[in-house]
Design an enzyme around this catalytic site. Structure first.
Site, PDB file in Angstrom:
ATOM      1  N   CYS A 100     -38.074 -61.435  90.650  1.00 49.33           N
ATOM      2  CA  CYS A 100     -38.081 -59.979  90.765  1.00 49.33           C
ATOM      3  C   CYS A 100     -39.414 -59.521  91.341  1.00 49.33           C
ATOM      4  O   CYS A 100     -40.470 -60.019  90.930  1.00 49.33           O
ATOM      5  CB  CYS A 100     -37.848 -59.341  89.397  1.00 49.33           C
ATOM      6  SG  CYS A 100     -36.360 -59.942  88.575  1.00 49.33           S
ATOM      7  N   CYS A 131     -34.418 -59.822  93.087  1.00 49.96           N
ATOM      8  CA  CYS A 131     -34.349 -58.482  92.496  1.00 49.96           C
ATOM      9  C   CYS A 131     -35.588 -57.725  92.924  1.00 49.96           C
ATOM     10  O   CYS A 131     -36.668 -58.322  93.059  1.00 49.96           O
ATOM     11  CB  CYS A 131     -34.262 -58.570  90.967  1.00 49.96           C
ATOM     12  SG  CYS A 131     -34.208 -56.948  90.139  1.00 49.96           S
ATOM     13  N   ARG A 263     -31.760 -57.899  78.406  1.00 48.00           N
ATOM     14  CA  ARG A 263     -33.026 -58.604  78.609  1.00 48.00           C
ATOM     15  C   ARG A 263     -34.116 -58.087  77.683  1.00 48.00           C
ATOM     16  O   ARG A 263     -34.364 -56.883  77.595  1.00 48.00           O
ATOM     17  CB  ARG A 263     -33.499 -58.454  80.055  1.00 48.00           C
ATOM     18  CG  ARG A 263     -34.862 -59.109  80.320  1.00 48.00           C
ATOM     19  CD  ARG A 263     -35.299 -58.954  81.752  1.00 48.00           C
ATOM     20  NE  ARG A 263     -34.387 -59.627  82.643  1.00 48.00           N
ATOM     21  CZ  ARG A 263     -34.055 -59.163  83.846  1.00 48.00           C
ATOM     22  NH1 ARG A 263     -34.541 -58.024  84.273  1.00 48.00           N
ATOM     23  NH2 ARG A 263     -33.222 -59.840  84.600  1.00 48.00           N
TER      24      ARG A 263
END
Length: 347
Positions: A100, A131, A263
């Site tokens: 990410c 991401c 998460r």
């Protein structure tokens, strides 16, 4: 109320009833739903890299990257593509399956898009899911990112609509919802969650989860952050959130969004192993790992992997990993610590 099915019509009263269940009953329901839809002994591993740090024009009261507050954070320009790819390689070696990339922007500018798109393409070529969190997106930029191969876009709702203006004034709640619509329309997966412990009421935690679950399509990934208090930000002295309330939030998120990855994100340095274990039991099945996330401390990679070993859990394996490569990455993660100073904290 039937639990474990995807719904988009949750009411405040129903969410309140979930939060007020006896703790053991709530965890039992959440764990049962989790086991129906996921391997309860696997955790998806992501790493987050700050590709542009500080001087953000937004005034989010929790964020040390905001240009409105005086913190110790140094402003940094957009990272070079080659440096980003090098960090992605390290992340993959340490067992991450998703990389990410976050930039402290209100929104990405046209001049930055070619570099951003190249980052996506080259990180994806490593076999990692990609991401990004770059702020607001219009329809054209969302489609450009998708064409570059971006898998997920992160854009958190942060809190309930009712409490939102107490936290942010430079961007509206509708702006955030519009960005999520553009991400969906472009064909990307949505990563969207929020932050708890910002001085909100319990009803605001109900409202946040209700907003997420009642989206036209529920987010594939739901990061639940516990506020990390940073000196110089307006929330540096807010009262700590009770840890049982945080675990309840994880469990209710699992029940309301049964197919989403939930998460554990910011705030894990304040959680001991036992608390994190209860969060996993309650349905959390994704973590960020590395020395840092965007701007604050995060448990070190070897500590994360050792905890998973204690629990008999393991990182989720992507299909493009060979068994040999997967075993090597797991052993490396346990033996070595992720030493990069560029792994930062997710909001």
């Amino acid at each position: 109320m039937e639990l474990g099915t995807v719904r988009h019509d949750w009411t405040h009263k129903e969410v309140k009833a979930l939060f007020e269940m006896p703790f053991n009953d709530l965890l039992f329901h959440a764990a049962s739903i989790h086991r129906k839809n996921f391997n309860p002994n696997e955790v998806q591993i992501s790493t987050l890299l700050s590709i542009k740090t500080g001087a953000c024009p937004e005034d989010c009261k929790y964020c040390p990257q905001s240009g409105h507050y005086k913190t110790d954070l140094e402003r940094e320009r957009l990272m070079e593509v080659e440096k980003v790819v090098a960090q992605a390689k390290v992340a993959k070696e340490k067992g991450a399956t998703r990389f990410c990339m976050g930039a402290a922007w209100s929104d990405p500018k046209d001049r930055d898009m070619p570099y951003i798109e190249k980052m996506v393409r080259e990180v994806r070529e490593l076999g990692l899911e990609t991401c990004m969190t770059l702020g607001k997106l219009d329809n054209d930029k969302a489609h450009a990112l998708r064409e570059a191969g971006l898998d997920y876009y992160n854009h958190n709702l942060d809190t309930s609509p009712e409490y939102y203006e107490q936290i942010i004034t430079t961007r509206t709640y509708q702006d955030r919802l519009d960005t999520l619509d553009h991400v969906r329309d472009a064909g990307m997966k949505v990563c969207s969650g929020g932050i708890v412990g910002m001085g909100e009421q319990a009803s605001d935690r109900y409202g946040l989860l209700m907003q997420l679950a009642n989206l036209p399509k529920q987010p594939e990934s739901v990061p639940i952050n516990m506020l990390v208090k940073v000196a110089g930000t307006p929330l540096e002295d807010v009262d700590d959130l009770d840890h049982f309330e945080f675990i309840r939030t994880i469990a209710v998120a699992r029940i309301m969004m049964p197919y989403s990855y939930v998460r554990l994100s910011a705030g894990r340095t304040a959680m001991n192993e036992q608390m994190q274990s209860m969060c996993f039991f309650a349905g959390a099945n994704s973590i960020f790992y590395g020395d840092k996330l965007l701007t604050t401390e995060n448990p070190e990679a070897d500590a994360d992997m050792n905890l998973l070993k204690k629990l008999g859990m393991q990182p989720e394996k992507r299909q493009d990993y060979s068994d040999e490569a997967y075993e090597a990455s797991l052993n490396s993660a346990i033996a070595d610590k992720a030493t990069s100073e560029l792994f930062y904290e997710a909001n």
